[in-house]
Design an enzyme around this catalytic site. Sequence first.
Site, PDB file in Angstrom:
ATOM      1  CG  ASN A   9      79.301  17.259  61.547  1.00  0.00           C
ATOM      2  OD1 ASN A   9      79.576  16.193  61.010  1.00  0.00           O
ATOM      3  ND2 ASN A   9      78.073  17.701  61.650  1.00  0.00           N
ATOM      4  CB  THR A 103      70.745  20.518  58.021  1.00  0.00           C
ATOM      5  OG1 THR A 103      71.284  19.257  58.419  1.00  0.00           O
ATOM      6  CG2 THR A 103      69.527  20.828  58.860  1.00  0.00           C
TER       7      THR A 103
HETATM    8  N1  PXP Z   1      75.468  22.404  62.561  1.00  0.00           N
HETATM    9  C1  PXP Z   1      74.375  21.681  62.255  1.00  0.00           C
HETATM   10  C2  PXP Z   1      73.197  21.772  63.170  1.00  0.00           C
HETATM   11  C3  PXP Z   1      74.343  20.848  61.118  1.00  0.00           C
HETATM   12  O1  PXP Z   1      73.231  20.149  60.828  1.00  0.00           O
HETATM   13  C4  PXP Z   1      75.499  20.779  60.321  1.00  0.00           C
HETATM   14  C5  PXP Z   1      75.500  19.898  59.103  1.00  0.00           C
HETATM   15  O2  PXP Z   1      75.288  18.597  59.445  1.00  0.00           O
HETATM   16  C6  PXP Z   1      76.615  21.517  60.696  1.00  0.00           C
HETATM   17  C7  PXP Z   1      76.574  22.339  61.809  1.00  0.00           C
HETATM   18  C8  PXP Z   1      77.903  21.444  59.946  1.00  0.00           C
HETATM   19  O3  PXP Z   1      77.762  21.970  58.671  1.00  0.00           O
HETATM   20  P1  PXP Z   1      78.928  21.773  57.621  1.00  0.00           P
HETATM   21  O4  PXP Z   1      79.086  20.303  57.415  1.00  0.00           O
HETATM   22  O5  PXP Z   1      78.439  22.495  56.424  1.00  0.00           O
HETATM   23  O6  PXP Z   1      80.161  22.383  58.222  1.00  0.00           O
END
Ligand code: PXP
Length: 241
Positions: A9, A103
């Site tokens: 991400n 989220t």
């Molecule tokens: N999965 C989803 C559906 C998310 O909304 C997020 C955060 O945007 C993530 C994974 C990744 O989370 P993090 O940034 O805490 O690794």
Amino acid sequence: MKKIRLGVNIDHVATVRNARGENYPSPLRASLLAEKCGADSVTIHLREDRRHINELDLKKIIKKLKIPLNLEIAATEEMLKIASKSKPPFICIVPEKRKEITTEGGLNLNHNKTFLKKLINKLRNKNIRVSLFIEPSIKDINEAKSLKADCVEIHTGKLCNLINKNKDYKNEINKIKKAVRKGNKLGLEVHAGHGLTFNSAKILSKIDGIIEFNIGHFLIGESIFVGLPKTIRLFKKILKR
Ligand code: PXP
């Protein structure tokens, strides 16, 4: 040896860019570098308030990326229009609150169910695989199946928090294990994400039946110190069980 897919991400590359209103660092460059370094997919969350990724990022990334793009969206008409036009291979439907920092929890699958059903149906008709971001609960897994989702992504935020604070996480991991088992039994593809670090990813990777992890904040933060390629390689190593 089983391999869990790593979804990188890159939202927070855009967060840094937007903090100065400049055109760098580039989310497209980060996406292509993630692809080059072995990411299995790239995830971006197009938020209603466009606090990180914007539509131009989405357009550029979808045009150049060869690995699958996983677009996270809230269940709104605006996002349905954008998703239908850009047609990414994967969509993850997430809850969204304007004032939250991130989220905070899984979807409430009983809220606005008629629209959720319509959204899933329309996206699937466009050959987009649809995932629902949910809490580790059997009820939500059943609900996701009845809504005809292809996949579920289990919110691991609570578990990661407990692990980070060195607190007892037995109950939470058991909930996740049960939810994964149920999801697999119903034929849902099970993913996991939120708050994952090297440590929590290692612990979660031991659970059979989770086939994809989506990781952002920690991964981008760690890249400041050791670089994106090395951080991705380290996560890939952890996810090879
Ligand atoms: N999965 C989803 C559906 C998310 O909304 C997020 C955060 O945007 C993530 C994974 C990744 O989370 P993090 O940034 O805490 O690794």
